[in-house]
Design a protein around this motif. Structure first.
Motif, PDB file in Angstrom:
ATOM      1  N   GLN A   6     132.896  12.631 -20.984  1.00  0.00           N
ATOM      2  CA  GLN A   6     132.459  11.233 -20.948  1.00  0.00           C
ATOM      3  C   GLN A   6     132.516  10.569 -22.324  1.00  0.00           C
ATOM      4  OE1 GLN A   6     128.821  11.957 -18.015  1.00  0.00           O
ATOM      5  NE2 GLN A   6     129.278   9.786 -18.173  1.00  0.00           N
ATOM      6  N   ASN A   7     132.340  11.356 -23.379  1.00  0.00           N
ATOM      7  CA  ASN A   7     132.436  10.829 -24.743  1.00  0.00           C
ATOM      8  C   ASN A   7     133.894  10.828 -25.177  1.00  0.00           C
ATOM      9  OD1 ASN A   7     129.542  12.819 -25.568  1.00  0.00           O
ATOM     10  ND2 ASN A   7     129.585  10.746 -24.789  1.00  0.00           N
ATOM     11  N   ASP A   8     134.445   9.657 -25.472  1.00  0.00           N
ATOM     12  CA  ASP A   8     135.846   9.539 -25.856  1.00  0.00           C
ATOM     13  C   ASP A   8     136.050  10.081 -27.273  1.00  0.00           C
ATOM     14  OD1 ASP A   8     138.438   8.781 -26.436  1.00  0.00           O
ATOM     15  OD2 ASP A   8     138.265   6.810 -25.497  1.00  0.00           O
ATOM     16  N   ASP A  65     131.514   4.114 -22.805  1.00  0.00           N
ATOM     17  CA  ASP A  65     131.243   5.278 -21.971  1.00  0.00           C
ATOM     18  C   ASP A  65     132.360   5.471 -20.951  1.00  0.00           C
ATOM     19  OD1 ASP A  65     129.642   7.430 -21.316  1.00  0.00           O
ATOM     20  OD2 ASP A  65     128.511   6.337 -19.802  1.00  0.00           O
ATOM     21  N   ARG A  66     132.603   6.737 -20.553  1.00  0.00           N
ATOM     22  CA  ARG A  66     133.593   7.049 -19.523  1.00  0.00           C
ATOM     23  C   ARG A  66     132.914   7.823 -18.399  1.00  0.00           C
ATOM     24  NH1 ARG A  66     138.695   9.720 -22.655  1.00  0.00           N
ATOM     25  NH2 ARG A  66     137.252  11.496 -22.727  1.00  0.00           N
ATOM     26  N   SER A  67     133.554   7.869 -17.267  1.00  0.00           N
ATOM     27  CA  SER A  67     133.032   8.643 -16.139  1.00  0.00           C
ATOM     28  C   SER A  67     133.370  10.116 -16.316  1.00  0.00           C
ATOM     29  CB  SER A  67     133.640   8.142 -14.824  1.00  0.00           C
ATOM     30  OG  SER A  67     133.295   6.794 -14.581  1.00  0.00           O
ATOM     31  N   ARG A  68     132.501  10.969 -15.806  1.00  0.00           N
ATOM     32  CA  ARG A  68     132.778  12.412 -15.795  1.00  0.00           C
ATOM     33  C   ARG A  68     133.974  12.677 -14.884  1.00  0.00           C
ATOM     34  NH1 ARG A  68     130.692  17.723 -15.679  1.00  0.00           N
ATOM     35  NH2 ARG A  68     128.874  17.253 -16.979  1.00  0.00           N
ATOM     36  N   ARG A  69     134.916  13.496 -15.342  1.00  0.00           N
ATOM     37  CA  ARG A  69     136.113  13.778 -14.550  1.00  0.00           C
ATOM     38  C   ARG A  69     135.866  14.865 -13.513  1.00  0.00           C
ATOM     39  NH1 ARG A  69     138.337  13.771 -19.947  1.00  0.00           N
ATOM     40  NH2 ARG A  69     139.523  11.887 -20.380  1.00  0.00           N
ATOM     41  N   ALA A 129     125.418   7.355 -35.543  1.00  0.00           N
ATOM     42  CA  ALA A 129     125.145   7.611 -34.135  1.00  0.00           C
ATOM     43  C   ALA A 129     125.920   6.637 -33.248  1.00  0.00           C
ATOM     44  CB  ALA A 129     123.646   7.486 -33.858  1.00  0.00           C
ATOM     45  N   GLY A 130     126.560   7.177 -32.219  1.00  0.00           N
ATOM     46  CA  GLY A 130     127.216   6.334 -31.235  1.00  0.00           C
ATOM     47  C   GLY A 130     126.195   5.729 -30.287  1.00  0.00           C
ATOM     48  N   GLN A 131     126.453   4.492 -29.859  1.00  0.00           N
ATOM     49  CA  GLN A 131     125.588   3.825 -28.887  1.00  0.00           C
ATOM     50  C   GLN A 131     126.473   3.299 -27.764  1.00  0.00           C
ATOM     51  OE1 GLN A 131     121.724   2.236 -31.021  1.00  0.00           O
ATOM     52  NE2 GLN A 131     123.457   1.043 -31.689  1.00  0.00           N
ATOM     53  N   ARG A 132     126.202   3.745 -26.555  1.00  0.00           N
ATOM     54  CA  ARG A 132     127.105   3.502 -25.445  1.00  0.00           C
ATOM     55  C   ARG A 132     127.047   2.068 -24.906  1.00  0.00           C
ATOM     56  NH1 ARG A 132     124.984   8.613 -22.098  1.00  0.00           N
ATOM     57  NH2 ARG A 132     123.084   7.826 -23.114  1.00  0.00           N
ATOM     58  N   LEU A 133     128.233   1.562 -24.585  1.00  0.00           N
ATOM     59  CA  LEU A 133     128.403   0.303 -23.879  1.00  0.00           C
ATOM     60  C   LEU A 133     129.024   0.601 -22.513  1.00  0.00           C
ATOM     61  CD1 LEU A 133     130.037  -1.800 -26.749  1.00  0.00           C
ATOM     62  CD2 LEU A 133     127.641  -1.869 -26.047  1.00  0.00           C
ATOM     63  N   LYS A 134     128.807  -0.285 -21.558  1.00  0.00           N
ATOM     64  CA  LYS A 134     129.424  -0.164 -20.231  1.00  0.00           C
ATOM     65  C   LYS A 134     129.154   1.204 -19.610  1.00  0.00           C
ATOM     66  CE  LYS A 134     133.142  -3.341 -21.539  1.00  0.00           C
ATOM     67  NZ  LYS A 134     134.607  -3.536 -21.666  1.00  0.00           N
ATOM     68  N   ARG A 135     127.871   1.541 -19.472  1.00  0.00           N
ATOM     69  CA  ARG A 135     127.473   2.835 -18.934  1.00  0.00           C
ATOM     70  C   ARG A 135     128.045   3.048 -17.548  1.00  0.00           C
ATOM     71  NH1 ARG A 135     122.764   4.947 -21.129  1.00  0.00           N
ATOM     72  NH2 ARG A 135     123.177   6.685 -19.707  1.00  0.00           N
ATOM     73  N   THR A 136     128.472   4.292 -17.268  1.00  0.00           N
ATOM     74  CA  THR A 136     129.071   4.626 -15.974  1.00  0.00           C
ATOM     75  C   THR A 136     128.108   5.396 -15.073  1.00  0.00           C
ATOM     76  OG1 THR A 136     129.994   6.680 -16.880  1.00  0.00           O
ATOM     77  CG2 THR A 136     131.382   4.705 -16.979  1.00  0.00           C
ATOM     78  N   ASP A 137     126.883   5.629 -15.522  1.00  0.00           N
ATOM     79  CA  ASP A 137     125.895   6.340 -14.711  1.00  0.00           C
ATOM     80  C   ASP A 137     125.433   5.471 -13.545  1.00  0.00           C
ATOM     81  OD1 ASP A 137     125.839   8.637 -16.323  1.00  0.00           O
ATOM     82  OD2 ASP A 137     124.450   7.692 -17.727  1.00  0.00           O
ATOM     83  N   THR A 138     124.705   6.084 -12.618  1.00  0.00           N
ATOM     84  CA  THR A 138     124.146   5.338 -11.509  1.00  0.00           C
ATOM     85  C   THR A 138     123.156   4.302 -12.038  1.00  0.00           C
ATOM     86  OG1 THR A 138     122.300   6.864 -11.183  1.00  0.00           O
ATOM     87  CG2 THR A 138     124.364   7.362 -10.030  1.00  0.00           C
TER      88      THR A 138
END
Length: 241
Positions: free
Chosen positions: A94-96, A195-199, A118-127
């Protein structure tokens, strides 16, 4: 600057091959090593690591005899790392990895008074439920710890290896690294990451088990920061006459 990349893995065989390819592409032109920590996996994660090590000279394989958790895996990486900066990321894909060199550059550009990027996520793919629970937990943490970090759950971070080794260790410490770095007298810098989705595979964390542990951890980190005493710099004075 030589860099170390830590990848904690527990049953991430489906994600690891592509993830390693992405890291190699992202780190082109850099001097680095990749530490994959197999945290007691029961799938064929170890087989994939051994196979990739035949052609990937920068790859190092660290294996726990039983699952000990992400915090323990990162601690293993910190004490094994040869790089001046340790770059962390999750093994689920999920982390690019494209952000890894950006984090290292952000940390060095910030100056010597900064200890972590520290990275801070945008466009979260979680529920939606996970996003709401995460937003509440992050807000509560910021209010209590004053760590000025919007999202400490993001696995993408760059931290000086020697500083990482000095931080007080406990299960769950990887979610409180900005606050622990501040405790040591350093500053924190941030970069936004997408953020990316889990594959493949499933998340290792649930909402309610994380919340229960998080409350205790939050109290513990608050206590650690309150009880911190700055260690003075020591200079030996010459007595030659």
């Amino acid at each position: 600057m030589f860099l170390s990349i830590a990848i904690p893995c527990h049953n991430e065989a489906g994600n690891l091959d592509l993830l390693l390819d992405e890291i190699v592409a992202a780190m082109s032109g850099r001097d680095y090593e990749i530490l994959v920590i197999d945290d007691g996996s029961t799938d064929n994660t170890a087989d994939i690591i051994r196979a990739r090590a035949k052609t990937l000279a920068s790859l190092r394989f660290l294996q726990h005899d039983k699952a000990a958790g992400q915090s323990a895996a990162l601690r293993t990486a910190a004490f094994a790392a040869r790089g001046k900066i340790l770059l962390t990321r999750d093994g689920d894909g999920q982390n690019d990895p494209a952000y890894l060199p950006q984090l290292a550059d952000a940390l060095t550009a910030a100056g010597e008074s900064y200890g972590i990027a520290a990275g801070q996520r945008l466009k979260r793919t979680d529920t939606r439920l996970k996003q709401l629970s995460s937003r509440f937990a992050n807000g509560l943490r910021r209010a209590i710890l004053k760590d000025d970090t919007r999202d400490t759950g993001c696995g993408l971070k760059a931290i000086y290896t020697e500083l990482f080794r000095r931080l007080p260790f406990f299960n769950g410490w990887h979610r409180y690294l900005p606050a622990l770095v501040l405790r040591e007298g350093y500053h924190v810098t941030h970069i936004d990451v997408v953020d990316r989705s889990r594959r493949h595979g499933q998340s290792k964390y649930g909402i309610f088990d994380r919340a229960a542990a998080g409350i205790l951890d939050l109290i513990g980190v608050w206590w650690l920061r309150r009880r911190c005493k700055r260690v003075p710099e020591v200079q030996e004075i010459s007595l030659d006459k």
